[in-house]
Design a protein around this motif. Structure first.
Motif, PDB file in Angstrom:
ATOM      1  N   LEU A  63      42.899  35.656  47.741  1.00  0.00           N
ATOM      2  CA  LEU A  63      41.797  34.524  47.782  1.00  0.00           C
ATOM      3  C   LEU A  63      40.708  34.792  48.797  1.00  0.00           C
ATOM      4  O   LEU A  63      41.036  35.017  50.132  1.00  0.00           O
ATOM      5  CB  LEU A  63      42.605  32.961  48.075  1.00  0.00           C
ATOM      6  CG  LEU A  63      41.631  31.860  48.250  1.00  0.00           C
ATOM      7  CD1 LEU A  63      40.793  31.563  46.937  1.00  0.00           C
ATOM      8  CD2 LEU A  63      42.387  30.897  48.568  1.00  0.00           C
ATOM      9  N   VAL A  64      39.508  35.020  48.339  1.00  0.00           N
ATOM     10  CA  VAL A  64      38.591  35.199  49.460  1.00  0.00           C
ATOM     11  C   VAL A  64      37.700  33.891  49.746  1.00  0.00           C
ATOM     12  O   VAL A  64      37.855  32.953  49.246  1.00  0.00           O
ATOM     13  CB  VAL A  64      37.470  36.318  48.904  1.00  0.00           C
ATOM     14  CG1 VAL A  64      38.527  37.818  48.610  1.00  0.00           C
ATOM     15  CG2 VAL A  64      36.768  36.072  47.637  1.00  0.00           C
ATOM     16  N   ILE A  77      41.169  45.494  43.863  1.00  0.00           N
ATOM     17  CA  ILE A  77      40.439  46.766  44.169  1.00  0.00           C
ATOM     18  C   ILE A  77      39.114  46.659  43.876  1.00  0.00           C
ATOM     19  O   ILE A  77      38.134  46.854  44.319  1.00  0.00           O
ATOM     20  CB  ILE A  77      41.296  47.979  43.948  1.00  0.00           C
ATOM     21  CG1 ILE A  77      42.442  48.046  44.534  1.00  0.00           C
ATOM     22  CG2 ILE A  77      40.340  49.089  43.863  1.00  0.00           C
ATOM     23  CD1 ILE A  77      43.474  49.419  44.185  1.00  0.00           C
ATOM     24  N   GLN A  78      38.813  46.106  42.517  1.00  0.00           N
ATOM     25  CA  GLN A  78      37.339  45.778  41.960  1.00  0.00           C
ATOM     26  C   GLN A  78      36.784  44.938  42.849  1.00  0.00           C
ATOM     27  O   GLN A  78      35.579  45.267  43.483  1.00  0.00           O
ATOM     28  CB  GLN A  78      37.660  45.553  40.432  1.00  0.00           C
ATOM     29  CG  GLN A  78      37.904  46.578  39.616  1.00  0.00           C
ATOM     30  CD  GLN A  78      38.020  46.192  38.149  1.00  0.00           C
ATOM     31  OE1 GLN A  78      38.275  45.094  38.030  1.00  0.00           O
ATOM     32  NE2 GLN A  78      37.638  46.995  37.171  1.00  0.00           N
ATOM     33  N   GLY A  79      37.377  43.917  43.091  1.00  0.00           N
ATOM     34  CA  GLY A  79      36.662  42.855  44.059  1.00  0.00           C
ATOM     35  C   GLY A  79      36.551  43.399  45.309  1.00  0.00           C
ATOM     36  O   GLY A  79      35.280  43.087  46.193  1.00  0.00           O
ATOM     37  N   MET A  80      37.281  44.037  45.994  1.00  0.00           N
ATOM     38  CA  MET A  80      37.012  44.536  47.254  1.00  0.00           C
ATOM     39  C   MET A  80      35.919  45.564  47.322  1.00  0.00           C
ATOM     40  O   MET A  80      35.083  45.635  48.315  1.00  0.00           O
ATOM     41  CB  MET A  80      38.430  45.344  47.852  1.00  0.00           C
ATOM     42  CG  MET A  80      39.433  44.468  48.186  1.00  0.00           C
ATOM     43  SD  MET A  80      41.041  45.260  48.604  1.00  0.00           S
ATOM     44  CE  MET A  80      42.334  44.124  48.413  1.00  0.00           C
ATOM     45  N   GLN A  81      35.896  46.617  46.358  1.00  0.00           N
ATOM     46  CA  GLN A  81      34.775  47.518  46.111  1.00  0.00           C
ATOM     47  C   GLN A  81      33.559  46.620  46.075  1.00  0.00           C
ATOM     48  O   GLN A  81      32.575  46.902  46.679  1.00  0.00           O
ATOM     49  CB  GLN A  81      35.067  48.225  45.195  1.00  0.00           C
ATOM     50  CG  GLN A  81      36.243  49.476  45.219  1.00  0.00           C
ATOM     51  CD  GLN A  81      36.305  50.534  44.387  1.00  0.00           C
ATOM     52  OE1 GLN A  81      36.331  50.072  43.248  1.00  0.00           O
ATOM     53  NE2 GLN A  81      36.078  51.717  44.617  1.00  0.00           N
ATOM     54  N   GLY A  82      33.264  45.668  45.322  1.00  0.00           N
ATOM     55  CA  GLY A  82      32.198  44.771  44.833  1.00  0.00           C
ATOM     56  C   GLY A  82      31.715  44.155  46.135  1.00  0.00           C
ATOM     57  O   GLY A  82      30.553  44.182  46.718  1.00  0.00           O
ATOM     58  N   SER A 126      41.984  36.140  58.549  1.00  0.00           N
ATOM     59  CA  SER A 126      42.723  36.514  57.115  1.00  0.00           C
ATOM     60  C   SER A 126      44.310  36.447  57.463  1.00  0.00           C
ATOM     61  O   SER A 126      44.790  36.732  58.544  1.00  0.00           O
ATOM     62  CB  SER A 126      42.587  37.982  57.007  1.00  0.00           C
ATOM     63  OG  SER A 126      41.119  38.316  56.501  1.00  0.00           O
ATOM     64  N   THR A 127      44.928  35.961  56.444  1.00  0.00           N
ATOM     65  CA  THR A 127      46.342  35.938  56.493  1.00  0.00           C
ATOM     66  C   THR A 127      46.916  36.912  55.233  1.00  0.00           C
ATOM     67  O   THR A 127      46.478  36.825  54.376  1.00  0.00           O
ATOM     68  CB  THR A 127      46.765  34.572  56.336  1.00  0.00           C
ATOM     69  OG1 THR A 127      46.165  33.599  57.385  1.00  0.00           O
ATOM     70  CG2 THR A 127      48.389  34.347  56.029  1.00  0.00           C
ATOM     71  N   ALA A 141      49.698  39.736  49.342  1.00  0.00           N
ATOM     72  CA  ALA A 141      48.812  38.523  49.241  1.00  0.00           C
ATOM     73  C   ALA A 141      47.912  38.626  50.500  1.00  0.00           C
ATOM     74  O   ALA A 141      48.242  38.975  51.589  1.00  0.00           O
ATOM     75  CB  ALA A 141      49.389  37.118  49.008  1.00  0.00           C
ATOM     76  N   ILE A 142      46.568  38.138  50.149  1.00  0.00           N
ATOM     77  CA  ILE A 142      45.538  38.038  51.164  1.00  0.00           C
ATOM     78  C   ILE A 142      44.896  36.746  51.157  1.00  0.00           C
ATOM     79  O   ILE A 142      44.697  36.437  50.033  1.00  0.00           O
ATOM     80  CB  ILE A 142      44.705  39.190  50.902  1.00  0.00           C
ATOM     81  CG1 ILE A 142      45.312  40.549  51.053  1.00  0.00           C
ATOM     82  CG2 ILE A 142      43.531  38.947  52.228  1.00  0.00           C
ATOM     83  CD1 ILE A 142      44.351  41.776  50.808  1.00  0.00           C
TER      84      ILE A 142
END
Length: 151
Positions: A63-64, A77-82, A126-127, A141-142
């Motif tokens: 959850l960002v 991973i896609q979300g992190m790269q984006g 961040s947790t 989980a993040i």
């Protein structure tokens, strides 16, 4: 009779201590988990998908701070790269606290700062939920938060 009661109470206290949860973990576990968070920051910085795949569980969820949920390793991973592409800057994660729920599960709280190219910074928390799986610690989980009144 009094001695018997004291003996029973003493045995109960000793047994309770044996069942008490140790939330600190060993020094080696603490170092390994801190290293895991460092690897995560490095993988994000370098957009290293191979490293990310090795340190994230297949069923990770994230959850960002924008409120977006990412479920599964592919989406994460896609979300992190984006996110790294659209929000450039140096990312720093500093572990603040590790709390063990069991010998194989821990919650990690970290200060998360993005130093933007214009010199400004975004300070968040961040947790991480981490688990010991296949002889190593992995991120399951993040949760990223942008709290008000952060210091």
């Amino acid at each position: 009779m009094k001695q018997c009661i004291i003996l029973v109470l003493l045995n109960v206290m000793i047994a309770a201590c044996g069942w008490a949860q140790d939330s600190s973990g060993s020094n080696q576990q603490q170092r390994d988990i801190s290293s895991l968070i460092d690897q995560y920051a490095e993988a994000r910085e370098k957009q290293d998908t191979v490293l990310l795949k090795s340190i994230l569980t297949d069923d990770i969820d994230q959850l960002v701070s924008s409120g977006e949920w990412r479920s599964g390793i592919r989406a994460a991973i896609q979300g992190m790269q984006g996110s790294s592409s659209s929000n450039p800057g140096k990312r720093t994660l500093t572990v603040d606290k590790i709390r063990f729920l069991s010998p194989e599960t821990a919650i990690v709280d970290a200060r998360y700062e993005i130093q933007n190219p214009d010199g400004s910074s975004r300070k968040m928390w961040s947790t991480f939920m981490v688990i010991y799986q296949a002889d190593r610690w992995k991120i399951a989980a993040i949760r990223n938060m942008l709290p008000t009144g952060y210091s």
